[in-house]
Design an enzyme around this catalytic site. Sequence first.
Site, PDB file in Angstrom:
ATOM      1  N   CYS A  66      11.792  -1.792  15.529  1.00 37.89           N
ATOM      2  CA  CYS A  66      12.039  -0.567  16.292  1.00 37.89           C
ATOM      3  C   CYS A  66      13.545  -0.336  16.456  1.00 37.89           C
ATOM      4  CB  CYS A  66      11.363  -0.722  17.656  1.00 37.89           C
ATOM      5  SG  CYS A  66      11.742   0.590  18.806  1.00 37.89           S
ATOM      6  N   ARG A 117       0.829  -1.217   0.000  1.00 35.79           N
ATOM      7  CA  ARG A 117       0.000   0.000   0.000  1.00 35.79           C
ATOM      8  C   ARG A 117       0.857   1.258   0.000  1.00 35.79           C
ATOM      9  NH1 ARG A 117      -4.705   0.822   3.706  1.00 35.79           N
ATOM     10  NH2 ARG A 117      -5.230   2.206   2.006  1.00 35.79           N
ATOM     11  N   CYS A 131       8.044   0.036  23.485  1.00 32.19           N
ATOM     12  CA  CYS A 131       8.758   1.158  24.147  1.00 32.19           C
ATOM     13  C   CYS A 131       8.200   2.520  23.748  1.00 32.19           C
ATOM     14  CB  CYS A 131      10.260   1.066  23.862  1.00 32.19           C
ATOM     15  SG  CYS A 131      10.706   1.588  22.187  1.00 32.19           S
ATOM     16  N   GLY A 150     -16.790  11.774  -0.244  1.00 27.73           N
ATOM     17  CA  GLY A 150     -16.220  10.472  -0.594  1.00 27.73           C
ATOM     18  C   GLY A 150     -16.120   9.473   0.538  1.00 27.73           C
ATOM     19  N   THR A 151     -17.165   9.421   1.353  1.00 22.16           N
ATOM     20  CA  THR A 151     -17.163   8.360   2.370  1.00 22.16           C
ATOM     21  C   THR A 151     -18.475   7.583   2.305  1.00 22.16           C
ATOM     22  OG1 THR A 151     -17.043   7.821   4.726  1.00 22.16           O
ATOM     23  CG2 THR A 151     -17.865  10.021   4.186  1.00 22.16           C
ATOM     24  N   HIS A 167      -7.878   8.029  11.319  1.00 20.15           N
ATOM     25  CA  HIS A 167      -7.462   6.626  11.221  1.00 20.15           C
ATOM     26  C   HIS A 167      -5.949   6.450  11.130  1.00 20.15           C
ATOM     27  CE1 HIS A 167     -11.761   5.341   9.785  1.00 20.15           C
ATOM     28  NE2 HIS A 167     -11.683   5.557  11.076  1.00 20.15           N
ATOM     29  N   ASN A 206      -8.731   9.250   5.857  1.00 17.41           N
ATOM     30  CA  ASN A 206      -7.685   8.727   4.970  1.00 17.41           C
ATOM     31  C   ASN A 206      -6.326   8.717   5.656  1.00 17.41           C
ATOM     32  OD1 ASN A 206      -9.741   8.592   3.192  1.00 17.41           O
ATOM     33  ND2 ASN A 206      -9.137  10.356   1.979  1.00 17.41           N
TER      34      ASN A 206
HETATM   35  P1  OAD Z   1     -15.212   3.535   1.292  1.00 19.23           P
HETATM   36  O1  OAD Z   1     -14.374   2.779   0.331  1.00 19.23           O
HETATM   37  O2  OAD Z   1     -16.041   2.763   2.227  1.00 19.23           O
HETATM   38  O3  OAD Z   1     -16.168   4.517   0.494  1.00 19.23           O
HETATM   39  C1  OAD Z   1     -15.698   5.339  -0.538  1.00 19.23           C
HETATM   40  C2  OAD Z   1     -16.820   6.263  -0.985  1.00 19.23           C
HETATM   41  O4  OAD Z   1     -16.287   7.144  -1.963  1.00 19.23           O
HETATM   42  C3  OAD Z   1     -18.006   5.553  -1.620  1.00 19.23           C
HETATM   43  O5  OAD Z   1     -19.206   6.007  -1.010  1.00 19.23           O
HETATM   44  C4  OAD Z   1     -17.943   5.978  -3.097  1.00 19.23           C
HETATM   45  O6  OAD Z   1     -19.238   6.133  -3.668  1.00 19.23           O
HETATM   46  C5  OAD Z   1     -17.231   7.317  -2.987  1.00 19.23           C
HETATM   47  N1  OAD Z   1     -16.471   7.722  -4.192  1.00 19.23           N
HETATM   48  C6  OAD Z   1     -15.914   6.946  -5.144  1.00 19.23           C
HETATM   49  N2  OAD Z   1     -15.303   7.694  -6.079  1.00 19.23           N
HETATM   50  C7  OAD Z   1     -15.477   8.990  -5.701  1.00 19.23           C
HETATM   51  C8  OAD Z   1     -15.073  10.255  -6.241  1.00 19.23           C
HETATM   52  N3  OAD Z   1     -14.360  10.338  -7.371  1.00 19.23           N
HETATM   53  N4  OAD Z   1     -15.438  11.374  -5.596  1.00 19.23           N
HETATM   54  C9  OAD Z   1     -16.169  11.309  -4.448  1.00 19.23           C
HETATM   55  N5  OAD Z   1     -16.566  10.156  -3.893  1.00 19.23           N
HETATM   56  C10 OAD Z   1     -16.229   9.010  -4.497  1.00 19.23           C
HETATM   57  O7  OAD Z   1     -14.213   4.551   2.049  1.00 19.23           O
HETATM   58  P2  OAD Z   1     -14.388   5.246   3.471  1.00 19.23           P
HETATM   59  O8  OAD Z   1     -15.788   5.678   3.702  1.00 19.23           O
HETATM   60  O9  OAD Z   1     -13.332   6.277   3.569  1.00 19.23           O
HETATM   61  O10 OAD Z   1     -10.584   2.372   7.627  1.00 19.23           O
HETATM   62  O11 OAD Z   1     -14.045   4.060   4.432  1.00 19.23           O
HETATM   63  C11 OAD Z   1     -13.997   4.282   5.793  1.00 19.23           C
HETATM   64  C12 OAD Z   1     -12.909   3.446   6.421  1.00 19.23           C
HETATM   65  O12 OAD Z   1     -13.103   2.074   6.068  1.00 19.23           O
HETATM   66  C13 OAD Z   1     -11.511   3.741   5.940  1.00 19.23           C
HETATM   67  O13 OAD Z   1     -10.925   4.831   6.610  1.00 19.23           O
HETATM   68  C14 OAD Z   1     -10.776   2.473   6.221  1.00 19.23           C
HETATM   69  C15 OAD Z   1     -11.813   1.485   5.744  1.00 19.23           C
HETATM   70  O14 OAD Z   1     -11.758   0.231   6.276  1.00 19.23           O
HETATM   71  C16 OAD Z   1      -9.488   1.829   8.094  1.00 19.23           C
HETATM   72  O15 OAD Z   1      -8.589   1.423   7.390  1.00 19.23           O
HETATM   73  C17 OAD Z   1      -9.485   1.770   9.573  1.00 19.23           C
HETATM   74 ZN    ZN Z   2      10.574  -0.188  20.681  1.00 23.26          ZN
END
Ligand code: OAD
Ligand code: ZN
Length: 238
Positions: A144, A67, A128, A184-185, A117, A100
């Site tokens: 570490c 990643r 440590c 975008g969430t 996150h 993000n």
């Molecule tokens: P998701 O992958 O769950 O959702 C991404 C969103 O972005 C979706 O609703 C899409 O419709 C939208 N999308 C796609 N392309 C886009 C664009 N060009 N412009 C705007 N929106 C767009 O991602 P998150 O909601 O960020 O956590 O996910 C939340 C958390 O789940 C992340 O932080 C991560 C994941 O597991 C951890 O890693 C702890």
């Molecule tokens: Zn350490």
Amino acid sequence: MTSTKSVRVQDFKRIVFFTGAGVSAESGVPTFRGKGGMWEQYDYQSYACQDAFEKDPEKVWTFNNMRRSMVGACQPNEAHRIIARCEQDLDAEVTVVTQNIDGFHQIAGSQNVLELHGSLWRVRCDVCHNQHTSHEPSLEDLHCDRCGSWWRPDIVWFGDNLLQAVIEKSMRAIYACDLLVSIGTSAVVFPAAQMPLEARNVGATLIEINPEETRLSSFYDHCMRGPASKMLAELCVF
Ligand code: OAD
Ligand code: ZN
């Protein structure tokens, strides 16, 4: 629901941009859910939780280094730049609260960024309490430099608690804002998903930017259906 044509970012004094993976989609970073999403290809229980790390740190690190290389080869896009410009050019306090871990908001020039996150570029030692940040595409030394234990990616994994201090700062900004723009969430990961809605309690204007409807869309005053860069360019006219 009224048109966003009546909304001018210049009319607000405290703005929160609440962002998720969709804001980086146009940079070429895959989102987590939906078609082509990370969790479709990789089972998060094997790569993104403490148990998986304890069982097989090397496997989790291979995933993490993949990643880092992949995100490191991408760059912030126009959406990140427009958000940064709001902080620089508007006569308003602008806060970015992001789920993000890619660091793109900061690279694009945003300074007031709260990472709910964690960060893909930071590692920590849970033995440590050492920390280390580097943008190497692939972290070579996985131990570490003080005590030799495994570095752990400083990312909030499934089942982890969010950092209290980051939540508090984020909630302070959200409770003080007069405009919140969620971008975008998918709004399915808690507690982050619920946080933007708190802005309703203080009378803020809430805008959702997402090409698709989400389970929380109905709580927003305005929904802009389209990619982040295009929708932000429409919303933020300087
Ligand atoms: P998701 O992958 O769950 O959702 C991404 C969103 O972005 C979706 O609703 C899409 O419709 C939208 N999308 C796609 N392309 C886009 C664009 N060009 N412009 C705007 N929106 C767009 O991602 P998150 O909601 O960020 O956590 O996910 C939340 C958390 O789940 C992340 O932080 C991560 C994941 O597991 C951890 O890693 C702890
Ligand atoms: Zn350490």
